[in-house]
Write an enzyme that holds these catalytic residues in place. Structure first.
Site, mmCIF file in Angstrom:
data_model
loop_
_atom_site.group_PDB
_atom_site.id
_atom_site.type_symbol
_atom_site.label_atom_id
_atom_site.label_comp_id
_atom_site.label_asym_id
_atom_site.label_seq_id
_atom_site.Cartn_x
_atom_site.Cartn_y
_atom_site.Cartn_z
ATOM 1 C CG ASP A 146 24.933 5.366 23.767
ATOM 2 O OD1 ASP A 146 25.743 4.641 24.390
ATOM 3 O OD2 ASP A 146 23.784 4.991 23.483
ATOM 4 C CG ASP B 160 38.048 15.892 18.246
ATOM 5 O OD1 ASP B 160 39.248 15.883 18.601
ATOM 6 O OD2 ASP B 160 37.696 15.877 17.057
ATOM 7 C CE1 TYR C 193 36.961 6.668 11.570
ATOM 8 C CE2 TYR C 193 38.900 7.391 12.746
ATOM 9 C CZ TYR C 193 37.561 7.512 12.479
ATOM 10 O OH TYR C 193 36.817 8.468 13.118
ATOM 11 C CE LYS D 295 25.207 1.704 21.089
ATOM 12 N NZ LYS D 295 24.489 2.474 22.127
ATOM 13 C CG ASP E 104 38.427 10.841 15.236
ATOM 14 O OD1 ASP E 104 38.911 11.906 15.677
ATOM 15 O OD2 ASP E 104 38.201 10.667 14.025
#
Length: 359
Positions: A224, A252, A143, A192, A248
């Site tokens: 994942d 959620d 970001y 990852k 992020d």
């Protein structure tokens, strides 16, 4: 008597309504637990654009830096959709995080017993309780990395760069390890590392720091797999630490396990205890001014503020206990069902009920 100074940014939409109820509860808690709170109100987001032309005035930054902590409602709404990208309400939120050096986002996913049936997961998956803390790095990663667009031979492309330094990973990992020490001493670091160099660096730094916390059991999962495990067996997690983008997404997902976004608080922390506390839901302009908003996420954000910035854990627990009791008596529209056995109330009455249960 201790006195704490809070900067209050009510924001847009339902922000003013939910913040008013949170402040009512905080004032009652302060009275019960022997401290006082003074407030410095400032503008952020669309309200700031309307008043000053920009989403984050310098006066707001100064007020937040002068405070012991910051309470935020919500920002944004369709009213400001015509603003250029660099002057939208959300830019004010990103700007205040940067201005205050807030690098650690804490997102608890907790199911209150009266709301267990509201979770989309089956009771046998949830188990007796669910209490996960997601620690998300907030100021680095993709970001905030190098980005741009380019065109070659008539073909347009765009790129965003994921980059982390050792100090950036160390400081967020330390927050997570310290959090795990206060909880069940289990930490899962999510990355990852099978694909990304930045994740391989992340994993090596976490492993090195684990030597300083021998009591904490550390595990690593790919992002994942973590997304799958959160819905398959969420009880295996205590504290999760991860990068900006992964956090992020995962926070959620974890938050929805609790059954209602209207119940979820968050904290963004920097050095020296300064933090910004806010509900994770948006400004909900469609119900603003209708006394229909759920103030509980903001009230629970105040509990986090008391615990993590003001070091008032007993007061924080009193608020959380009051919310749990209030849910057996009343529900706002977003968490109400005819079979819940509680009465349907508005934002103000819910705030009144929680405040009345503080002791």
């Amino acid at each position: 008597m201790k006195n704490y100074k809070l900067a209050v940014l009510k924001g847009d939409g339902i922000g003013p309504e939910i913040v008013d109820q949170a402040i009512q509860v905080l004032n009652k808690t302060a009275q019960a637990y022997g401290f006082s709170v003074s407030y410095d109100y400032a503008l952020l987001g669309g309200a700031a654009i309307d008043a000053t032309g920009v989403p984050l005035p310098q006066e707001t930054i100064d007020a937040c830096k002068a405070a012991d902590s910051v309470l935020l409602g919500a920002v944004g709404g369709p009213k400001w959709d015509s603003q250029p990208g660099n002057n939208r309400p959300e830019k004010g939120l990103l700007g205040i995080r940067k201005a205050l050096g807030l690098y650690a986002n804490l997102r608890p996913a907790v199911i209150f017993a009266p709301l267990r049936d509201a979770s989309p997961l089956k009771p046998e998956i949830i188990g007796d309780s669910l209490d996960i803390m997601v620690v998300r790095e907030l100021t680095g990663g993709i970001y905030f990395g190098d980005r741009g667009t380019e065109e070659q031979n008539g073909i347009k492309s765009a790129y965003d760069t994921e980059r982390y330094s050792v100090p950036e990973v160390e400081r967020i990992a330390r927050v997570a390890f310290d959090m795990a020490m206060k909880r069940d001493k289990r930490l899962c670091s999510v990355d990852k590392a099978n694909v990304l160099d930045s994740s391989r660096l992340w994993r090596s730094v976490v492993d090195e720091m684990a030597k300083e916390y021998p009591e904490v059991t550390v595990s690593h999962l790919y992002v994942d797999n973590t997304a799958m495990q959160l819905v398959r067996n969420p009880g295996q997690f205590d504290v999760i630490v991860t990068s900006n983008m992964f956090g992020d997404i995962l926070s959620d997902e974890a938050s929805m396990i609790s059954g209602s976004i209207g119940m979820l608080a968050s904290a963004s922390l920097g050095e020296g205890g300064l933090g910004l506390y806010e509900p994770i839901h948006g400004s909900a302009p469609d119900i603003a001014g209708q006394d229909a908003a759920n103030p509980l996420a903001t009230i629970l954000s105040v509990a986090m503020l008391l615990r993590y910035s003001l070091n008032e854990p007993a007061a924080a627990q009193a608020i959380e206990d009051a919310v749990a009791k209030a849910l057996t008596q009343a529900r706002t529209r977003d968490i109400y069902t005819e079979s819940c056995g509680a009465k349907l109330v508005g934002c103000r009455e819910m705030g009144d009920i929680v405040s009345g249960l503080i002791h």
